[in-house]
Write a protein that holds these residues in place. Structure first.
Motif, PDB file in Angstrom:
ATOM      1  N   GLN A  53     -10.817  13.630  -5.824  1.00  9.78           N
ATOM      2  CA  GLN A  53      -9.917  14.500  -5.062  1.00  9.78           C
ATOM      3  C   GLN A  53     -10.451  15.935  -5.038  1.00  9.78           C
ATOM      4  O   GLN A  53     -10.418  16.605  -3.995  1.00  9.78           O
ATOM      5  CB  GLN A  53      -8.522  14.456  -5.677  1.00  9.78           C
ATOM      6  N   GLN A  97      -9.922   9.557 -10.093  1.00 10.98           N
ATOM      7  CA  GLN A  97      -9.172  10.001  -8.912  1.00 10.98           C
ATOM      8  C   GLN A  97      -9.141  11.521  -8.820  1.00 10.98           C
ATOM      9  O   GLN A  97      -9.314  12.094  -7.739  1.00 10.98           O
ATOM     10  CB  GLN A  97      -7.745   9.433  -8.969  1.00 10.98           C
ATOM     11  N   ASN A 131       1.078  19.556   0.954  1.00 12.72           N
ATOM     12  CA  ASN A 131      -0.074  20.064   0.226  1.00 12.72           C
ATOM     13  C   ASN A 131      -0.023  21.586   0.279  1.00 12.72           C
ATOM     14  O   ASN A 131      -0.160  22.189   1.349  1.00 12.72           O
ATOM     15  CB  ASN A 131      -1.368  19.543   0.855  1.00 12.72           C
ATOM     16  N   PRO A 185       0.830  -1.216   0.000  1.00 13.02           N
ATOM     17  CA  PRO A 185       0.000   0.000   0.000  1.00 13.02           C
ATOM     18  C   PRO A 185       0.861   1.262   0.000  1.00 13.02           C
ATOM     19  O   PRO A 185       1.984   1.267   0.535  1.00 13.02           O
ATOM     20  CB  PRO A 185      -0.805  -0.127   1.301  1.00 13.02           C
ATOM     21  N   VAL A 186       0.336   2.315  -0.585  1.00 12.10           N
ATOM     22  CA  VAL A 186       1.031   3.605  -0.570  1.00 12.10           C
ATOM     23  C   VAL A 186       1.064   4.121   0.867  1.00 12.10           C
ATOM     24  O   VAL A 186       0.038   4.173   1.549  1.00 12.10           O
ATOM     25  CB  VAL A 186       0.328   4.616  -1.493  1.00 12.10           C
ATOM     26  N   ASP A 187       2.233   4.479   1.334  1.00 12.51           N
ATOM     27  CA  ASP A 187       2.412   4.896   2.723  1.00 12.51           C
ATOM     28  C   ASP A 187       1.777   6.259   2.955  1.00 12.51           C
ATOM     29  O   ASP A 187       2.032   7.210   2.220  1.00 12.51           O
ATOM     30  CB  ASP A 187       3.908   4.950   3.055  1.00 12.51           C
ATOM     31  N   ARG A 188       0.920   6.350   3.988  1.00 13.05           N
ATOM     32  CA  ARG A 188       0.287   7.617   4.343  1.00 13.05           C
ATOM     33  C   ARG A 188       0.898   8.227   5.599  1.00 13.05           C
ATOM     34  O   ARG A 188       0.433   9.248   6.094  1.00 13.05           O
ATOM     35  CB  ARG A 188      -1.214   7.416   4.572  1.00 13.05           C
ATOM     36  N   ALA A 189       1.945   7.566   6.145  1.00 12.90           N
ATOM     37  CA  ALA A 189       2.555   8.074   7.373  1.00 12.90           C
ATOM     38  C   ALA A 189       3.246   9.412   7.136  1.00 12.90           C
ATOM     39  O   ALA A 189       3.288  10.270   8.018  1.00 12.90           O
ATOM     40  CB  ALA A 189       3.550   7.057   7.926  1.00 12.90           C
ATOM     41  N   ASN A 190       3.801   9.586   5.953  1.00 10.50           N
ATOM     42  CA  ASN A 190       4.472  10.841   5.600  1.00 10.50           C
ATOM     43  C   ASN A 190       3.825  11.401   4.345  1.00 10.50           C
ATOM     44  O   ASN A 190       4.373  11.267   3.241  1.00 10.50           O
ATOM     45  CB  ASN A 190       5.968  10.606   5.377  1.00 10.50           C
ATOM     46  N   PRO A 191       2.639  12.023   4.486  1.00  8.80           N
ATOM     47  CA  PRO A 191       1.933  12.515   3.303  1.00  8.80           C
ATOM     48  C   PRO A 191       2.727  13.613   2.611  1.00  8.80           C
ATOM     49  O   PRO A 191       3.469  14.360   3.253  1.00  8.80           O
ATOM     50  CB  PRO A 191       0.621  13.073   3.879  1.00  8.80           C
TER      51      PRO A 191
END
Length: 225
Positions: free
Chosen positions: A162, A158, A92, A83-89
């Motif tokens: 978004q 997507q 933005n 899975p794509v890591d969301r810990a370090n977004p």
């Protein structure tokens, strides 16, 4: 976005040269994330350094080809399975802009939000229009599976989702700011300054003047009628 793994995925379909990788990458993603040829060749050079691709000769036009190795296939399988890591977004810019605008006395945060919301909604409408065009084009080829068309539709989905989420988040931000506006105004209002203490003799003189004026007014004879 992992350009590295995107190029590996394209090379899994067979040997490619640099410009071909760029063209197919942009075709698969609908040019949403355009690449330049220099970026492609730099990435391919790193993949070769890491043993994930190897030179595979030249095509008939003399283009240098590259092919994926078994280590490259293992790397690609691992990428798809993880899975794509969301810990370090990723940073933005919009979130950073609003975070900095809050508390800045020279910025009307609600104006920033409203301008961004209008832009986001326009973008969402553009994506929806493009999706309609993509679906219409696909309907002209019933029964034909085109990976590039399907990939482009997924990318558009997507982008639409978004944009919808961003618009809802902006609505939430504005609602919260409206609710907190009275408190923010109260906190920014300067407290009333205390009256400076005057010397005792000054107070006595002022009192005497007031009393003298009052006694003078009461002691004056009333005019006869």
């Amino acid at each position: 976005m992992s350009i590295r793994h995107g190029l590996l995925a394209l090379l899994e379909r067979g040997p490619r040269y640099g410009y071909q990788l760029r063209t197919e990458f942009e075709s698969r993603t609908g040019s949403t994330w355009p690449l330049n040829v220099g970026q492609v060749y730099t990435t391919v050079a790193r993949l070769e350094r890491d043993g994930l691709v190897v030179p595979a000769g030249e095509d008939e036009a003399g283009h240098a080809l590259y092919a994926i190795t078994e280590d490259g296939r293992d790397e690609l399988r691992q990428w798809f399975a993880t899975p794509v890591d969301r810990a370090n977004p990723p940073r933005n810019e919009l979130a950073i802009k609003l975070a900095m605008a809050v508390g800045s006395p020279e910025v009307d945060v609600r104006s920033v939000i409203q301008a961004q919301r209008a832009h986001t909604i326009r973008a969402m409408q553009d994506y929806t229009r493009l999706k309609g065009q993509a679906l219409e084009a696909a309907s002209r080829r019933p029964g034909v599976f085109d990976p590039d068309d399907v990939a482009w539709q997924l990318v558009l989905d997507q982008l639409i989702f978004q944009a919808e989420a961003e618009a809802r988040w902006l609505d939430h931000c504005e609602t919260r700011l409206v609710r907190l506006a009275p408190q923010a105004a109260a906190d920014s209002r300067p407290s009333p300054a205390a009256e400076p203490e005057r010397p005792a003799d000054s107070k006595q003189e002022e009192g005497a003047a007031r009393n003298g004026g009052l006694r003078g007014a009461l002691g004056r004879p009333r005019p006869r009628r």
